[in-house]
Each structure stands twice: as C-alpha cells, then as structure tokens.
Design an enzyme around this catalytic site. Sequence first.
Site: not given
Lengths: 540, 180
Positions: A91, A120, A156, A184-185, A268, A270, A272, A283, A317-318, A343, A346, A465
């Site tokens: 998931h 294009d 994951w 791909s990314s 991290h 990722e 963002y 926006s 921080h993870h 943040t 924004k 979890r």
Amino acid sequence: MSEIELKDNADQPILDVPAIKTFTDHHSAPHGYKRWLFSTNHKDIGSLYLWFSLTMFFIGGAMAMIIRAELFQPGLQLIEPNFFNQMTTSHGLIMVFGAVMPAFVGLANWMLPLMIGAPDMALPRMNNWSFWILPFAFSLLLLSLFTEGGGPNFGWTFYPPLSTQFSPDSTAMFVFSVHLMGISSIMGAINVIVTILNMRAPGMTLMKMPMFVWTWLITAFLLIAVMPVLAGAVTMILTDKYFGTSFFDAAGGGDPVLFQHIFWFFGHPEVYIMILPSFGIISAIIPTFARKQLFGYHSMVYATASIAILSFTVWAHHMFTVGLPLAAELFFMYCTMLISVPTGVKIFNWVSTLWRGSITFEVPMLFSLAFIVLFTIGGFSGLMLAITPADFQYHDTYFVVAHFHYVLVTGAVFSIMAAAYYWLPKWTGYMFNENLGKWHFWCSLISVNILFFPMHFLGLAGMPRRIPDYALQFADINKIVSIGGFMFGLSQLIFVAVVIMAVRGGKKAPAKPWEGAEGLEWTVPSPAPYHTFDTPPEVK
Amino acid sequence: MTTPKIKKHLRILLFSAAGMFGFGFALVPLYDVFCDITGLNGKDYSRTESSTLTSTVDESRTVKVEFVTYLNKQLPWQFKPEIKSIELHPGERYQVSFVASNQSDQDTFGRAVPSISPGYGAQYLVKTECFCFQEQMLAANEEAMMPLIFYIDPNIPADISTLTLAYTLFKNEPTEVAMR
C-alpha cells in the site's frame, strides 16, 4: 500575471479542425494502441500517466481496504499477519510511487508545455520511455505478491535486517521494481527541467512563470538529487541479501543504522517531492476562484526553494529513537521546526489571496480550501512529532500514521483531485458534472476525517502502527476509523464516474471555463488540440 | 527541436543523477569516518596503542563497567562474561574473561562485534588486549576462555558513571577475511 498579454494564435490552421472529440483526427496522430505505445505527445503521455495513477490509486486503495477490514475488530479475522504486512508495505509503495508521483508527472506533462507556451516537452522520446517503464515496475512489484513466500513484508521503508535476513525470496523483485521506478522518475525530472529551462515562450522570464511551473522545477531538482540515493540503498540491500556484502550487517562490520541515514536522506526530500507540486496547484486554483492575483508571488517562489534546501537537513527526525547524540537530536529538531516557517509563508499567502476576494465555490476550489485547512492540521501534527522528547512517545504509533495521511491524502491527493477538476474541461473539452463533483467532495471530506482524525487518539493512547491485531481498548476507535476508510474508498468511485462522464460528453467547455483563470493554458481551445503553440505565444 | 543547449542540459543532469548514485555509496565510508572523528555511535575504534598508559590511577572516583553479551542465532555457541559488572578506578587495568562454548558438533568460527554505550564514552574504554581483535575458532563441543584486558582513560568525563560494553557474537565463514 496580469501583465502577460497573449498573441492571438487563432489563425493557426490546426485550430480550424471542427468539433474535436478526441485528438486522433489530427492527420499526424497515430491510431489504435500504437498511438499510446509509441506516443511522444506530451498530452497523450500526460493522459497515460494520469490513468495509470488512477489505476494504482485504486489498487493501493483496495489494499488499504483489506488493512482496515482486518483492523475492524481486535483479533485475527480475515488475513494472516504476514499477508497483512505485505498489504501495508505494498500500500505504501504503490501510493507513493504509483499513485501520487505519476499523477504529478502526468499533470506536469499535460500542463507545463501549455503553461509556458511550448509545443511539447523538450525530450519527447525519453518522455515516452519514462512512462512505459512504470507498468513493468509495478507489474514486477504486484507479481511478487503471488510468489511463494509472498511479496515485500518489511514496510515501505525496508529497514534491514527485516529486508535482508528476514525478507522473502521475492525481495529481488522489489529491488528491481524500485530501480525501474527510480529510472522513470529521474527521466521525468530531467525532462521537466530541460523543458522549463529551454522551451519557455519569448518574454516568459523565470519570475513570470506560473507557480505550478516553479514548484515542479524545484521538485525535479529534488528528484534528481535523491532518487539515485534510493537506487543506491536498494542496491545495497540487494547485495547484502544475495551477494554476501555487509553494508548493513554488523557481523561483517556494517551498521543497520547507516541504512536509516541513507534511506531518510532520500526519504525526507521525497515527502517534499510529493507536496511541492500540490503547492503549485493550490497557488493556481485559489487566485482563480478568489478572482484576485496570488498574494506574495515572489515569497512563494523563495519559500518553495527554502523548503527544498531545508529538506536535506532534517532527515534524522525520522530516527530520533535510534540513539542519536543530544547535539544531533537538537540540530534535527530545530531544522525541522524551521521548515514550518516557509510552509507558513505559503499558508498565509493563500489565506491573504482569499482575503476580500470574490470567492465562488466550484469543485476545484472546494478541494483547495479543504487542502489548506487539512494540510495545516497535518503540518501541526508534524510540528508535534518534531519535538524530540515528544517523538519518543509518538514514534511508530498511529499518531505518525495520522500525520502523514493528513499531509499525503488530504494534502497531496486532495490537490491532485483539485487539479483534475480544474483542468478536466481543458483535457476533455466538456464540463464535468458539478453536482456529482460536489457529492464527491463532501463525501470525501467527511469520510477522510472520520478515517484519519481518530488515528491521532489511537496513537496518543499507544497503538503501534503496522500490526494486524491490537489491544482491546483500541477496538471502538478502530471500528470508527475502518468505517471512515470504507466510506472514503467508496467515495472515490464517484470521482471515476465524473471523469468518465466528462471524457464521454457533456456541456461543451469554452477555452476558459473558469471566469477568474489566468495563464497561457486558457488561451488554447478546449479540448486542447493535439498540437499547441507551434508558433510560440509572446508574453509581455 | 533538440538544440545543443538542450543536449548540454541533458548531459549535466544525467551526470548529476549518476553522481548522486555514487554519493549514496560514498555515504558508507563517510559514515564510518564521521563516527570515528566524532566518536559517535558507540563504535569501538580500539585504541590499542596507548599513549595515556603512563597516566596515574584516579583513586578519587570509580566507574562501573557492565558486560553484556548477545549471540546471533545462527551461531550455535554459548557466550557469557565471567562477571556481570565491575567497579573500577579510572586508569586501573583489569582483565575479564568471557566463557564461550561451542554447542554443536562442527568447528565454527565466530566474531565478536563490540558496542559501547553511552556512545560518547566509547573512546575512554581502552582495550590493550581483546579476543575481539581476531576471529575466534571453536572446535566441536570445545569450551574456551576469551580474555579482555582494558582500562578506563582517566580523562573520562565526570558525568559518565557507568559504561556498558556489549559484545554480539556472529558466525563467520572460515574463508572470509575479517574486515576489521
């Protein structure tokens, strides 16, 4: 943005094609499956990405339904714990790499050339390749679930030794599928950067670009910086498991904590990557329906860049609980809290844009307003998690699950929904069914909060979890959460109905279906012809 | 449409992506160097050559040293320290033995990986002789005493009153060259 004046390009022959239903009736477009397989057209590839993402959203969603069904009651009812772990892992992987990221790349493909006045993407054949890798990547991942011993079951984040010593034999399939997703990314990101830097219409300086273009440019740099690090991390897992290396194996002089550092150095930025394009979408939509210019455009650009740079300084921080020295705990705590400043800039800019605007509540606007409120809730729970001593309590509980689902579902996914509703008339040429769209919004809004808000309480009460069974005192709230989950899952079927109906027909959409919308994409007819901006528009 | 400038950008970006792939692997040695310099992570970068050996014993305080052992489950051994803990004056040399016995009918190789906590105290535990410096071999059903001689550096900060020395014993393949 108001100083942009657009050259009238209605005299281009392509636009004389009468009443286009699809793009296929343009003379140069290939037909049948070859149109999609060999396509180098940014609009076709964008559509492929978006459909792919929607499919993955439902596959990953079905896994979430299995998870919530098992957690409906304490005890083991429906599935084996090992299968439960495969569901949580898949998931996560599918939603991150299969649903959210391809959706953003799809939006980029469709909208970036239209927004900057380019015919294009800069590298169309690479564009084709970067899409067509994805079905193989995810087939590999999904097929691994059917192998003997099952698919990935280590979360994951694939921490060793779970993913090395204790992982199923299919781990190699997981590793190669992540490699493919990464390739791909990276190719998608390179294409975005090269397009934005080289293909802008004359007169469109960097500081005149729409925010969506800016946020994607910065996201693309983040992707190029961190996706290769992820590829390195999975490669090390591969060699540790199969080829006897000891990157993360203490017996051979390695260190499992090192893996967490490498992974979160990717992980991290990722997060963002998954939220900056959302900021660009919001926006674009808020000024349209508030009928005002975006407040603080420059500060938005600088805030986006600051978030991207700071995202490289907060990864630990993870892993506050792995036994970091005090100095590191403090450094990462303060840096994490510092991110809330740009943040916050924004959020305040969006609210200021709304201030004294003539606001109307069309479906894209509803999703955007929900985004602002609910993403902010996710941001606040993130601040709570940033407090090192508090994190020792919250770590690996449902509080974390609640936090990242608020930023990713009511954040990233809601913004993608908003974007889909906002640009759907441009893509299909028909207005979608507003009534059904509103049903989709309200059902989603109510159910998503029933689903994720009580998870905060579960986490604070200590429910860990990634477990298939739990202590009895968590039973009632889990039941509520599961009911919210099923409601949210079903609500998304309304979205599919709206999209399919809008593709098949409906009220004709004008070139600019939203009164307050600005930007080059609204100067081409709806649906956008197969080829646009053959001669670049001039931006003053 | 592919202009030279686009090709240039493409080259730079592909090169950066390849560079970042390399950077991911470079983090492995960088991490060890970083831990070595800062003394973080409880890694024991054994200071066997001891210039501080001449320093006097600090009689004014004692530091408790605890011994903990773990066995990797692939290794069919038993592994225990003779004593659980000892109070020592900084600077005082001490020898402790660990009892290891092979429970299987095969010759097996083991390797002990040390970890010291708190991590910033690791550099003050100085080993002059340790079984963990080499790979150990036990014949089938053999039992052996494994000695460790160490002292605590008198420069140890006052706030450290206890050091925990943990050994995890891993199975080593005999063909493998010990890494450290």
